[in-house]
Design a protein around this motif. Structure first.
Motif, PDB file in Angstrom:
ATOM      1  N   ASP A  74     -17.799  52.833  50.338  1.00  0.00           N
ATOM      2  CA  ASP A  74     -17.697  54.205  49.850  1.00  0.00           C
ATOM      3  C   ASP A  74     -19.069  54.881  49.786  1.00  0.00           C
ATOM      4  O   ASP A  74     -19.147  56.094  49.597  1.00  0.00           O
ATOM      5  N   ASN A 126     -16.620  58.495  42.454  1.00  0.00           N
ATOM      6  CA  ASN A 126     -15.417  57.879  43.012  1.00  0.00           C
ATOM      7  C   ASN A 126     -15.668  56.669  43.907  1.00  0.00           C
ATOM      8  O   ASN A 126     -14.777  56.277  44.659  1.00  0.00           O
ATOM      9  N   ALA A 127     -16.831  56.069  43.825  1.00  0.00           N
ATOM     10  CA  ALA A 127     -17.114  54.884  44.644  1.00  0.00           C
ATOM     11  C   ALA A 127     -16.535  53.643  43.971  1.00  0.00           C
ATOM     12  O   ALA A 127     -16.799  53.374  42.803  1.00  0.00           O
TER      13      ALA A 127
END
Length: 146
Positions: free
Chosen positions: A52, A46-47
């Motif tokens: 992130d 999910n970066a």
């Protein structure tokens, strides 16, 4: 599948070839014969932004991009090396490392949106992969000596 598992974006997978994974970051050759072009994809679920990543992961990814660009420049005879993280179309965080030439069609502007992608032929793919592997070998030798 858990949303916490890293999954490579299908567009990155379709448009590039895996060369290696270094410190949790995939090194991928872009399938475009116009430019010697690598994308680095941190294997972090999910970066989409550098922030992130953990500070250590972000520093490692940017150090890899910088050192790879430094090694690629003379090997490809580039006039300039571009390093960028746009992630506007493909949201998954990926870092572009692109060899640029004053004679290329997009010079001096960015490569995105200029012309059409030209898929690598088998010789280009082999040769560029070999050169990138040599560059990565240089990086490993340097990091081993620190």
């Amino acid at each position: 599948m858990s949303s916490d598992a890293f999954v490579l974006d299908p567009r990155l997978e379709a448009d590039s070839f895996h060369i290696s994974t270094i410190d949790g970051c995939q090194v991928r050759l872009m399938d475009d014969g116009r430019y010697p072009w690598v994308v680095l994809v941190p294997e972090v679920a999910n970066a989409s932004e550098l922030f992130d990543l953990s500070p250590k992961q972000a520093c490692s990814a940017m150090a890899l991009a910088t050192k790879l660009a430094e090694a690629m420049k003379p090997k490809f005879g580039a006039d300039k090396m571009n390093i960028a993280t746009l992630c506007n179309v493909v949201r998954q965080l990926h870092i572009h490392v692109v060899a640029r030439y004053e004679s290329d069609d997009a010079w001096p502007g960015p490569i995105w949106g200029v012309g059409q992608r030209v898929p690598l032929n088998s010789t280009q793919k082999h040769d560029r992969t070999h050169v990138i592997q040599m560059c990565l070998g240089q990086l490993k030798a340097v990091s081993d000596s620190l």
